[in-house]
Structure formats: C-alpha cells, structure tokens
Design a protein around this motif. Structure first.
Motif, PDB file in Angstrom:
ATOM      1  N   ALA A   1       0.828  -1.207   0.000  1.00 23.83           N
ATOM      2  CA  ALA A   1       0.000   0.000   0.000  1.00 23.83           C
ATOM      3  C   ALA A   1       0.864   1.259   0.000  1.00 23.83           C
ATOM      4  N   SER A   2       1.957   1.228   0.749  1.00 23.23           N
ATOM      5  CA  SER A   2       2.872   2.364   0.801  1.00 23.23           C
ATOM      6  C   SER A   2       3.495   2.620  -0.564  1.00 23.23           C
ATOM      7  N   PHE A   3       3.940   1.555  -1.217  1.00 23.57           N
ATOM      8  CA  PHE A   3       4.512   1.706  -2.557  1.00 23.57           C
ATOM      9  C   PHE A   3       3.442   2.113  -3.569  1.00 23.57           C
ATOM     10  N   ALA A   4       2.186   1.732  -3.315  1.00 25.65           N
ATOM     11  CA  ALA A   4       1.104   2.125  -4.211  1.00 25.65           C
ATOM     12  C   ALA A   4       0.926   3.643  -4.203  1.00 25.65           C
ATOM     13  N   THR A   5       1.039   4.273  -3.034  1.00 27.44           N
ATOM     14  CA  THR A   5       0.952   5.729  -2.982  1.00 27.44           C
ATOM     15  C   THR A   5       2.132   6.365  -3.709  1.00 27.44           C
ATOM     16  N   PHE A   6       3.280   5.697  -3.668  1.00 30.84           N
ATOM     17  CA  PHE A   6       4.437   6.162  -4.434  1.00 30.84           C
ATOM     18  C   PHE A   6       4.115   6.140  -5.925  1.00 30.84           C
ATOM     19  N   GLY A   7       3.464   5.063  -6.378  1.00 36.32           N
ATOM     20  CA  GLY A   7       3.152   4.918  -7.794  1.00 36.32           C
ATOM     21  C   GLY A   7       2.028   5.809  -8.267  1.00 36.32           C
ATOM     22  N   VAL A   8       1.171   6.276  -7.351  1.00 33.52           N
ATOM     23  CA  VAL A   8       0.039   7.121  -7.730  1.00 33.52           C
ATOM     24  C   VAL A   8       0.499   8.367  -8.489  1.00 33.52           C
ATOM     25  N   ALA A   9       1.617   8.942  -8.080  1.00 36.48           N
ATOM     26  CA  ALA A   9       2.108  10.157  -8.728  1.00 36.48           C
ATOM     27  C   ALA A   9       2.363   9.936 -10.210  1.00 36.48           C
ATOM     28  N   PHE A  10       2.743   8.720 -10.560  1.00 36.86           N
ATOM     29  CA  PHE A  10       3.054   8.442 -11.951  1.00 36.86           C
ATOM     30  C   PHE A  10       1.799   8.424 -12.819  1.00 36.86           C
ATOM     31  N   ALA A  11       0.635   8.223 -12.195  1.00 37.01           N
ATOM     32  CA  ALA A  11      -0.613   8.318 -12.943  1.00 37.01           C
ATOM     33  C   ALA A  11      -0.926   9.771 -13.281  1.00 37.01           C
ATOM     34  N   ALA A  12      -0.504  10.696 -12.391  1.00 35.92           N
ATOM     35  CA  ALA A  12      -0.755  12.118 -12.617  1.00 35.92           C
ATOM     36  C   ALA A  12       0.297  12.759 -13.511  1.00 35.92           C
ATOM     37  N   ARG A  13       1.481  12.177 -13.590  1.00 37.43           N
ATOM     38  CA  ARG A  13       2.565  12.791 -14.341  1.00 37.43           C
ATOM     39  C   ARG A  13       2.253  12.960 -15.831  1.00 37.43           C
ATOM     40  N   PRO A  14       1.682  11.959 -16.502  1.00 37.44           N
ATOM     41  CA  PRO A  14       1.346  12.189 -17.919  1.00 37.44           C
ATOM     42  C   PRO A  14       0.339  13.311 -18.120  1.00 37.44           C
ATOM     43  N   LEU A  15      -0.628  13.430 -17.191  1.00 41.79           N
ATOM     44  CA  LEU A  15      -1.599  14.518 -17.294  1.00 41.79           C
ATOM     45  C   LEU A  15      -0.892  15.874 -17.160  1.00 41.79           C
ATOM     46  N   GLY A  16       0.011  15.951 -16.200  1.00 44.82           N
ATOM     47  CA  GLY A  16       0.788  17.179 -16.046  1.00 44.82           C
ATOM     48  C   GLY A  16       1.671  17.436 -17.246  1.00 44.82           C
ATOM     49  N   GLY A  17       2.262  16.369 -17.785  1.00 46.04           N
ATOM     50  CA  GLY A  17       3.109  16.510 -18.963  1.00 46.04           C
ATOM     51  C   GLY A  17       2.334  17.012 -20.163  1.00 46.04           C
ATOM     52  N   LEU A  18       1.148  16.443 -20.391  1.00 45.23           N
ATOM     53  CA  LEU A  18       0.315  16.873 -21.520  1.00 45.23           C
ATOM     54  C   LEU A  18      -0.168  18.309 -21.330  1.00 45.23           C
ATOM     55  N   PHE A  19      -0.616  18.635 -20.113  1.00 45.94           N
ATOM     56  CA  PHE A  19      -1.156  19.973 -19.840  1.00 45.94           C
ATOM     57  C   PHE A  19      -0.070  21.045 -19.938  1.00 45.94           C
TER      58      PHE A  19
END
Length: 472
Positions: free
Chosen positions: A67-85
């Motif tokens: 679960a702890s590592f899952a929160t680490f990985g969550v940011a990577f789901a947002a990174r492409p959105l930030g990259g595109l925006f």
C-alpha cells in the motif's frame, strides 16, 4: 540554418550575454532537478521505510508495504496529465513560466506531506490526503524534468550540447544524494523517535529549495529556439494534435529508451532498498547509503556521458548504459540476496551510478533533439511521463508483489530488470542518431532529409571506433 547560426551555435557561445543566460539556465534547471529528485527520492525512501508504519498501521506489514509503494506509484498516474497539460502550454507560451508553475506545485505538495496527520490521528483521511498530495506532486513533476531538459538543450552550444544539457542533471544526483543522506542519518535513530515525528523534517525542508528555485527562475530568459518560433510566427496552435498525429513514432522510441533508465532508477533506489532491509535483513541505513554512493558516482557519470555523446554520438553511449543493466540484472540481484553490506552498496552504486546515469547523460540531449521545434516540450514530456508509468511507476508495487509471491526470492526481480534493459537496448537500434541536430527544424529527427543530416557538425570520433573501444 547552419549549426554556427542556430541558437546556441558557435557564434552565440562567444557572446557574453548568451554566456550569462546559459549559466542562469543551467542553475535554474539544476535547482529544479535537485528539488524534484529530492522530493521523489525522499518519498521513495519514506515509502520503503516509514509510510507503511505511519499511514497504514492498520494493515499487516506485507500489505502495508504494498500500500505504501502504491501511494508512491500514484504520482506516476498524474505525471502524464501534467506533462500533456504543461507541455502544451510550454510549446504555445514558452518554457519559463511553465517551469515557475511546476516547481511551485511540486515543492508545495512535498512540503505539505510533512504536516499530514497519521492513521492513528485521522484514520482513513491520513492516507487519502497523502494520495492527494502525491497526485499534485506528480502533476507538477510531469513537465518539470521535460522542461529542464528542453530548456538546456535549446540554450546549449550545439557542438557541446550533450555536455551542457547534462550539467543540470547533476541536480538529480544532488537531490537524490541529499534525500539518501537524510535517511542515512534518520536510520541511526531509534524507531520510536523516527516515527514520532522526526520523519517530517526532511519534507518540511523542501520549502527552502522552492524559494531558491523560484527566485532563480524569475530571472531566467526565454529559450532561444522558442524566441525563433515566435519571431517567425511558427508557434503551433495545437501541439497535442501534432505530437499524436506526426510524432507518435518518436514518442514510442522515447518510451522505449526510458524503460531501463527510469525503471532501473526507481527499482534500485526504492525496491532494492526495501528488499535488502525487509527481506534480506541488512541494516536500515545500508540501502540509503548505497543510493547515496550511486548518486555520488552519478555526479561524475552524467556530465561525462553527455560529453562522450558529443564525441561519439548519443545512441552508442545510451546503448552502453543499457548494456550495463542488462549484464548486471541476474548476478546483481543474486549478490543483493547474499546480504553482505559492502556488496549491497557496490551493486546498487554500479546500477545507479554507471548503468542508469550513463543513459541519463546521453538522454539529456537525445530526447529534445528527436523532436521538432513546434512540439518539442510536449514530445519530450509525453515520452518521459508515459514511460514513467510503464517503468518507474509500477516498479515498486510490482516488485513488492513479486517479492511476496515468490517468498522473498531474488530471481523474479532479476527477470524484471533484464526485460526493461532488453527493451531499451533493442530501442537504441531503431533510434536515429541526433548529435548536432539543428533544433530550429520543425520536423522530427526520424524525418530528417539526407541533406539535413549531412550538414550537422561531424562526429569527433566515429561510432565504429567508439564501439571498437568499448568492445576491447
């Protein structure tokens, strides 16, 4: 446009005003890189050693770690959105203001992690707020590194672009080193003291880096190649459409190149640390120390690899870095499983310092050179951030799952690293050489004409000679 006259060419390099702006761009990019990787390395190490106990204390240790590592990985789901925006904005409005915005979002989110309540204090609200801040951190980081990469490649003198574009990425090593050093110190404290609140201090300290980065970037001038776009009225109306319509082959190659570099970075700086501490049983401070040593090595490797890419070409240098991880995959993880502290430090330091950072040093100029001027920021951001999901984002979670499913065996992790390295190694054979490319060109390097390739500055040493030297 010849290499002597394009932005950052030989004539520009001798201009005092240009030289001052080049130094300012280098510093601005370096501080931003340091903050991003301080944040991410800090969060990665905290995920491996702290957060499972602070935010997921209601779960069993094994499930809490996942679960702890899952929160680490969550940011990577947002990174492409930030990259595109932000990538779209960066190609339409310029690089400077995007870089100011991303550093504020990213650093602010990291600072706020330091004031979050624990699970015992707020229940499910604690991990929920942690995930929210991690998403904001990822959204800002999605264009931060791409922006720094593009900015430096566009500012750098063409014949030394590899070296200058790599210089700010010493900041990556400095940020990682700082975070690892902090956790080496924290690892010497009693567990109850650490969990009582001392772990918050490194996150709160992020605000100092934010202040320095914003101050420097306020004084930064816009990229020379973007100014050229504006003067020639060639700024793209829809960079996003152009990237996915005309640059998809370049994006796929960028993703392939990043699999070993990005995946290897997070595997050896987070997953390997967790493996040797929780599964093998070495001291808590050994893993962070190994990451710190790897970062020290990287402070030399990254600019040196950039320099070598100016002499021998981007692709062969990149291929060498991928080959290091390819060869190290099985013997490296077997050696980690032995639990010898000295061997642990050496393996992680070699993987990060030599394998990952050789690729990073060549990548700093290679990715921006692969894309045309109208959509370079977005092209680099898309390549970087979608690969970050596929490689770095899922690496700790998948790795933690493999450790649990195999009963702590090392060989599934070795296979994982081998596959990532093999993908990148193979991608180098279908990636065009871009050294010395004119960054004012509107088309991608894949579509350069024979004349455009022939008018680039000649290689100081041929690829064949370089490969012969590597082979010997």
């Amino acid at each position: 446009m010849s290499s002597e006259n394009q932005p950052g060419g030989s004539s520009g390099a001798s201009d005092p005003d240009y030289a001052a702006n080049l130094r300012r761009a280098t510093l601005a990019s370096s501080v931003g890189s340091a903050l991003e990787y301080y944040d991410f390395a800090l969060y990665g190490l905290a995920s491996a050693l702290i957060f499972s106990k602070v935010f997921f204390s209601n779960l069993t240790p094994a499930v809490a770690l996942v679960a702890s590592f899952a929160t680490f990985g969550v940011a990577f789901a947002a990174r492409p959105l930030g990259g595109l925006f932000f990538g779209t904005i960066g190609d339409k409005l310029g690089r400077k203001w995007v870089l100011l915005t991303t550093i504020a979002i990213m650093g602010g989110a990291s600072t706020l992690v330091g004031v979050l309540p624990t699970y015992e204090q707020a229940g499910l609200w604690a991990p929920a707020l942690l995930v929210l801040l991690r998403l904001l951190q990822g959204f800002g980081a999605g264009a931060e590194q791409a922006g720094a990469t593009v900015l430096m490649a566009e500012y750098a003198p063409v014949r030394r672009r590899g070296f200058f574009a790599a210089l700010p990425f010493i900041g990556i090593q400095a940020g990682t080193l700082l975070a690892a050093g902090v956790f080496v110190d924290l690892g010497t404290l009693p567990t109850e003291v650490l969990l009582a609140g001392v772990w918050r201090i490194p996150f709160l300290a992020s605000i100092l880096l934010i202040g320095v980065a914003v101050f420097i970037r306020m004084r930064l001038r816009e990229s020379p190649t973007f100014i050229t776009l504006e003067k020639q009225d060639q700024v793209a109306e829809s960079p996003l459409r152009e990237v996915f319509r005309g640059s998809f082959p370049s994006v796929l190659r960028g993703i392939g190149l990043r699999m070993a570099e990005n995946g290897g970075s997070y595997i050896f700086s987070t997953l390997a640390v967790s493996f040797v501490v929780t599964t093998v049983g070495v001291g808590t401070w050994i893993g962070p120390l190994a990451v710190a040593v790897g970062s020290l090595v990287g402070m030399v490797t990254v600019p040196f690899a950039g320099h070598l890419s100016d002499r021998f070409g981007r692709v062969p240098v990149y291929r060498f870095g991928a080959a290091v991880l390819l060869v190290l995959a099985f013997p490296g993880w077997w050696l980690l499983s032995l639990g010898n502290p000295v061997i642990v430090i050496i393996v992680i330091a070699v993987a990060i310092g030599l394998g990952v950072n050789t690729m990073l040093g060549a990548q700093c100029a290679l990715l921006p050179e692969m894309f045309g001027n109208q959509h370079r920021y977005l092209g680099v951001a898309t390549s970087r951030e979608f690969s970050a999901i596929l490689a770095g984002g899922i690496a700790p979670v998948l790795g933690a799952f493999l450790i649990g499913a195999s009963g702590g065996a090392w060989w599934p992790l070795a296979i994982y690293v081998f596959i990532l390295a093999a993908i990148t190694f193979a991608t180098t054979f279908v990636t065009p050489e871009t050294r010395g490319r004119d960054l004012t060109l509107l088309n991608d390097a894949l579509f350069d004409s024979a004349v455009q390739v022939e008018t680039r500055p000649e290689h100081m040493v041929s690829h064949k000679e370089f490969l012969a030297r590597v082979g010997s």
